[in-house]
Write a protein that holds these residues in place. Structure first.
Motif, PDB file in Angstrom:
ATOM      1  N   LEU A  22       0.828  -1.203   0.000  1.00  0.00           N
ATOM      2  CA  LEU A  22       0.000   0.000   0.000  1.00  0.00           C
ATOM      3  C   LEU A  22       0.864   1.256   0.000  1.00  0.00           C
ATOM      4  CD1 LEU A  22      -2.764   1.318   0.090  1.00  0.00           C
ATOM      5  CD2 LEU A  22      -2.784   1.027   2.576  1.00  0.00           C
ATOM      6  N   LYS A  23       2.004   1.209   0.708  1.00  0.00           N
ATOM      7  CA  LYS A  23       2.914   2.361   0.736  1.00  0.00           C
ATOM      8  C   LYS A  23       3.364   2.733  -0.660  1.00  0.00           C
ATOM      9  CE  LYS A  23       7.308   3.962   2.668  1.00  0.00           C
ATOM     10  NZ  LYS A  23       8.467   3.618   3.531  1.00  0.00           N
ATOM     11  N   ASP A  24       3.735   1.744  -1.463  1.00  0.00           N
ATOM     12  CA  ASP A  24       4.193   2.013  -2.828  1.00  0.00           C
ATOM     13  C   ASP A  24       3.071   2.564  -3.690  1.00  0.00           C
ATOM     14  OD1 ASP A  24       6.680   1.051  -2.082  1.00  0.00           O
ATOM     15  OD2 ASP A  24       6.242  -0.995  -2.780  1.00  0.00           O
ATOM     16  N   ILE A  25       1.861   2.047  -3.484  1.00  0.00           N
ATOM     17  CA  ILE A  25       0.721   2.509  -4.274  1.00  0.00           C
ATOM     18  C   ILE A  25       0.385   3.962  -3.941  1.00  0.00           C
ATOM     19  CG2 ILE A  25      -1.758   2.197  -4.630  1.00  0.00           C
ATOM     20  CD1 ILE A  25      -1.282  -0.799  -4.340  1.00  0.00           C
ATOM     21  N   LEU A  26       0.445   4.311  -2.664  1.00  0.00           N
ATOM     22  CA  LEU A  26       0.170   5.696  -2.272  1.00  0.00           C
ATOM     23  C   LEU A  26       1.185   6.649  -2.890  1.00  0.00           C
ATOM     24  CD1 LEU A  26      -0.778   5.292   1.508  1.00  0.00           C
ATOM     25  CD2 LEU A  26      -2.324   5.618  -0.429  1.00  0.00           C
ATOM     26  N   THR A  27       2.427   6.221  -2.917  1.00  0.00           N
ATOM     27  CA  THR A  27       3.471   7.052  -3.533  1.00  0.00           C
ATOM     28  C   THR A  27       3.202   7.218  -5.025  1.00  0.00           C
ATOM     29  OG1 THR A  27       5.110   6.313  -1.922  1.00  0.00           O
ATOM     30  CG2 THR A  27       5.945   7.256  -3.979  1.00  0.00           C
ATOM     31  N   ARG A  28       2.864   6.123  -5.689  1.00  0.00           N
ATOM     32  CA  ARG A  28       2.616   6.151  -7.128  1.00  0.00           C
ATOM     33  C   ARG A  28       1.381   6.975  -7.479  1.00  0.00           C
ATOM     34  NH1 ARG A  28       2.878   0.953  -7.835  1.00  0.00           N
ATOM     35  NH2 ARG A  28       0.672   0.440  -8.133  1.00  0.00           N
ATOM     36  N   GLN A  29       0.375   6.963  -6.597  1.00  0.00           N
ATOM     37  CA  GLN A  29      -0.880   7.661  -6.882  1.00  0.00           C
ATOM     38  C   GLN A  29      -0.949   9.056  -6.277  1.00  0.00           C
ATOM     39  OE1 GLN A  29      -3.923   5.004  -5.384  1.00  0.00           O
ATOM     40  NE2 GLN A  29      -3.920   3.752  -7.244  1.00  0.00           N
ATOM     41  N   GLN A  30       0.123   9.495  -5.655  1.00  0.00           N
ATOM     42  CA  GLN A  30       0.078  10.765  -4.926  1.00  0.00           C
ATOM     43  C   GLN A  30      -0.349  11.938  -5.809  1.00  0.00           C
ATOM     44  OE1 GLN A  30       3.484  13.527  -3.196  1.00  0.00           O
ATOM     45  NE2 GLN A  30       3.160  11.791  -1.814  1.00  0.00           N
ATOM     46  N   GLU A  31       0.225  12.054  -6.980  1.00  0.00           N
ATOM     47  CA  GLU A  31      -0.113  13.182  -7.851  1.00  0.00           C
ATOM     48  C   GLU A  31      -1.588  13.157  -8.239  1.00  0.00           C
ATOM     49  OE1 GLU A  31       1.183  15.123 -12.174  1.00  0.00           O
ATOM     50  OE2 GLU A  31       2.472  13.637 -11.196  1.00  0.00           O
ATOM     51  N   ARG A  32      -2.072  11.969  -8.578  1.00  0.00           N
ATOM     52  CA  ARG A  32      -3.477  11.852  -8.951  1.00  0.00           C
ATOM     53  C   ARG A  32      -4.388  12.090  -7.756  1.00  0.00           C
ATOM     54  NH1 ARG A  32      -7.164  12.913 -12.625  1.00  0.00           N
ATOM     55  NH2 ARG A  32      -8.804  11.328 -12.808  1.00  0.00           N
ATOM     56  N   ASP A  33      -4.007  11.610  -6.565  1.00  0.00           N
ATOM     57  CA  ASP A  33      -4.787  11.864  -5.346  1.00  0.00           C
ATOM     58  C   ASP A  33      -4.912  13.359  -5.095  1.00  0.00           C
ATOM     59  OD1 ASP A  33      -5.146   9.179  -4.935  1.00  0.00           O
ATOM     60  OD2 ASP A  33      -3.862   9.024  -3.175  1.00  0.00           O
ATOM     61  N   LEU A  34      -3.815  14.080  -5.309  1.00  0.00           N
ATOM     62  CA  LEU A  34      -3.828  15.532  -5.105  1.00  0.00           C
ATOM     63  C   LEU A  34      -4.761  16.213  -6.103  1.00  0.00           C
ATOM     64  CD1 LEU A  34      -0.018  16.064  -4.442  1.00  0.00           C
ATOM     65  CD2 LEU A  34      -1.856  16.673  -2.848  1.00  0.00           C
ATOM     66  N   GLN A  35      -4.784  15.713  -7.319  1.00  0.00           N
ATOM     67  CA  GLN A  35      -5.677  16.283  -8.324  1.00  0.00           C
ATOM     68  C   GLN A  35      -7.142  16.034  -7.968  1.00  0.00           C
ATOM     69  OE1 GLN A  35      -4.443  14.485 -12.008  1.00  0.00           O
ATOM     70  NE2 GLN A  35      -2.639  15.801 -12.258  1.00  0.00           N
ATOM     71  N   LEU A  36      -7.413  14.815  -7.509  1.00  0.00           N
ATOM     72  CA  LEU A  36      -8.790  14.443  -7.187  1.00  0.00           C
ATOM     73  C   LEU A  36      -9.251  15.002  -5.845  1.00  0.00           C
ATOM     74  CD1 LEU A  36      -8.661  10.694  -8.319  1.00  0.00           C
ATOM     75  CD2 LEU A  36      -9.810  12.573  -9.505  1.00  0.00           C
ATOM     76  N   GLY A  37      -8.306  15.130  -4.906  1.00  0.00           N
ATOM     77  CA  GLY A  37      -8.658  15.607  -3.579  1.00  0.00           C
ATOM     78  C   GLY A  37      -9.154  14.523  -2.653  1.00  0.00           C
ATOM     79  N   TYR A  38      -8.893  13.270  -2.994  1.00  0.00           N
ATOM     80  CA  TYR A  38      -9.256  12.163  -2.110  1.00  0.00           C
ATOM     81  C   TYR A  38      -8.343  10.970  -2.366  1.00  0.00           C
ATOM     82  CZ  TYR A  38     -11.787  10.305  -6.191  1.00  0.00           C
ATOM     83  OH  TYR A  38     -12.125   9.846  -7.433  1.00  0.00           O
ATOM     84  N   THR A  39      -8.391  10.014  -1.433  1.00  0.00           N
ATOM     85  CA  THR A  39      -7.527   8.837  -1.467  1.00  0.00           C
ATOM     86  C   THR A  39      -8.170   7.741  -2.317  1.00  0.00           C
ATOM     87  OG1 THR A  39      -6.759   9.375   0.765  1.00  0.00           O
ATOM     88  CG2 THR A  39      -6.299   7.147  -0.045  1.00  0.00           C
ATOM     89  N   GLN A  40      -7.455   7.319  -3.359  1.00  0.00           N
ATOM     90  CA  GLN A  40      -8.022   6.348  -4.293  1.00  0.00           C
ATOM     91  C   GLN A  40      -7.965   4.913  -3.776  1.00  0.00           C
ATOM     92  OE1 GLN A  40      -6.873   7.211  -8.638  1.00  0.00           O
ATOM     93  NE2 GLN A  40      -5.273   8.256  -7.481  1.00  0.00           N
ATOM     94  N   SER A  41      -6.944   4.576  -2.992  1.00  0.00           N
ATOM     95  CA  SER A  41      -6.736   3.193  -2.584  1.00  0.00           C
ATOM     96  C   SER A  41      -6.741   3.061  -1.069  1.00  0.00           C
ATOM     97  CB  SER A  41      -5.408   2.664  -3.138  1.00  0.00           C
ATOM     98  OG  SER A  41      -5.413   2.662  -4.551  1.00  0.00           O
ATOM     99  N   GLY A  42      -7.271   1.932  -0.593  1.00  0.00           N
ATOM    100  CA  GLY A  42      -7.325   1.661   0.841  1.00  0.00           C
ATOM    101  C   GLY A  42      -8.517   0.781   1.164  1.00  0.00           C
TER     102      GLY A  42
END
Length: 364
Positions: free
Chosen positions: A232-252
């Motif tokens: 999950l740590k790696d996925i959060l790092t990989r999705q960080q830019e997209r999460d910031l664009q969306l304004g919410y956490t995609q994975s979890g």
């Protein structure tokens, strides 16, 4: 913990009622619109705070009333068994009050632990065709009731998720590392709780489904909310830019899903409506079996419109599993004889509902 006495006031078209149901099986029959489903709906609402017929609680309140009141006496089991009085008040403005033996309860979860209820009704096949959230909530009902520590870990996770989403919306990148550690830790705890529950659930489900219909072959697959072969740590790092664009956490864990498949296809795309209802019944019955194994007592089952979607063979199989569970059951149908043909338990009561009024029938 069966219901010894049930009192309902201000619910839909039901007249004020006080009944003493049987601790085992309760047959309830009457014409469409008479109030049968509203009676079951009242029990479900007291337990979960939700209706299985409407998302708007206001719609449950009788048009001439400003509130609805639900009360039941529960029979405990064991050497020191006592009767508990559970009361719920809901006002039209949304205010809610719960009491147990006169003492105020602070949450719906405290009510649910004392009054576990499973519902099987004509729209339960939505568990297959509905959203991942529907199946996630179904899974978490089981985990909540057999794992005492789950609810607190879930509250911690929801708090951390809310904080992380707030950071994402505010574009505070420097704070993400601070919240990611707590988010990952909380996510892993939720994930492990669910895995432990499913380890017992899956084989029991397969056995229960076979008892209802051995010809239906369904497999359950758990998606934790992120790629299984990745951290999950790696996925959060990989999705960080997209999460910031969306304004919410995609994975979890909030994205987890219980996937129900026939071969590699969603079961809802393959099975008939009747088969879907059989599968959902097996899912609901399995939760009751595991609950009883864990807690010593089975939940209360509310079976609304038994004949809908199920032929006589499947109705008999469903009732046999309920008989073996030795749980309290409230089961409705339009015709009395249809109920009695499907199930003739050794201990039961019969109630007739007409124009919102319910009366117990003499068995003599």
């Amino acid at each position: 913990m069966p219901i010894r006495r049930l009192s309902v006031r201000g619910v839909r078209n039901l007249a004020p009622l006080d009944i003493h149901p049987h601790s085992r099986v309760n047959f309830i029959y009457g014409d469409n619109g008479s109030g049968k489903s509203s009676l079951l709906e009242s029990i479900a609402l007291l337990s979960s705070g939700k209706s299985f017929r409407s998302n708007q609680i206001k719609q449950l309140i009788h048009h001439d009333a400003d509130r609805l009141e639900l009360e039941c006496e529960l029979d405990e089991t064991g050497a020191d068994a006592q009767t508990q009085d559970l009361y719920s008040l809901r006002l039209r403005n949304g205010d809610v009050l719960f009491r147990l033996d006169g003492s105020v309860l602070t949450s719906q979860a405290q009510v649910a632990t004392r009054l576990p209820v499973q519902v099987i009704e004509p729209n339960t096949f939505r568990l297959l065709v509905g959203s991942p959230e529907d199946r996630r909530q179904f899974l978490d009902w089981g985990v909540f009731h057999v794992e005492p520590g789950f609810i607190e870990e879930w509250r911690i996770f929801r708090k951390v998720l809310k904080q992380r989403n707030s950071v994402l919306k505010q574009k505070e990148v420097s704070w993400l590392d601070v919240w990611d550690g707590g988010f990952i830790e909380a996510s892993e705890k939720i994930h492990q709780y669910r895995l432990a529950y499913l380890k017992a659930f899956v084989p029991q489900f397969e056995s229960t489904l076979a008892a209802l219909d051995a010809e239906i072959k369904v497999r359950l697959h758990y998606y934790p909310g992120w790629e299984k072969d990745s951290q999950l740590k790696d996925i959060l790092t990989r999705q960080q830019e997209r999460d910031l664009q969306l304004g919410y956490t995609q994975s979890g864990p909030h994205r987890a899903e219980l996937r129900i498949r026939v071969d590699k296809l969603p079961a809802a795309d393959v099975l008939s409506r009747g088969q879907q209802k059989t599968v959902v019944a097996a899912l609901k019955l399995t939760q009751g079996i595991l609950y009883k194994q864990s807690c010593g007592n089975a939940p209360i089952y509310l079976v609304d419109d038994l004949a809908s979607e199920l032929d006589s063979r499947h109705r008999l199989a469903l009732c046999q599993v309920l008989e073996d569970l030795k749980c309290q059951v409230f089961i409705t149908s339009i015709e009395k004889q249809q109920l009695m043909d499907s199930w003739t338990p050794s201990e039961f009561k019969v109630f007739h509902v007409e124009h919102g009024k319910i009366e117990e029938e003499s068995l003599s």
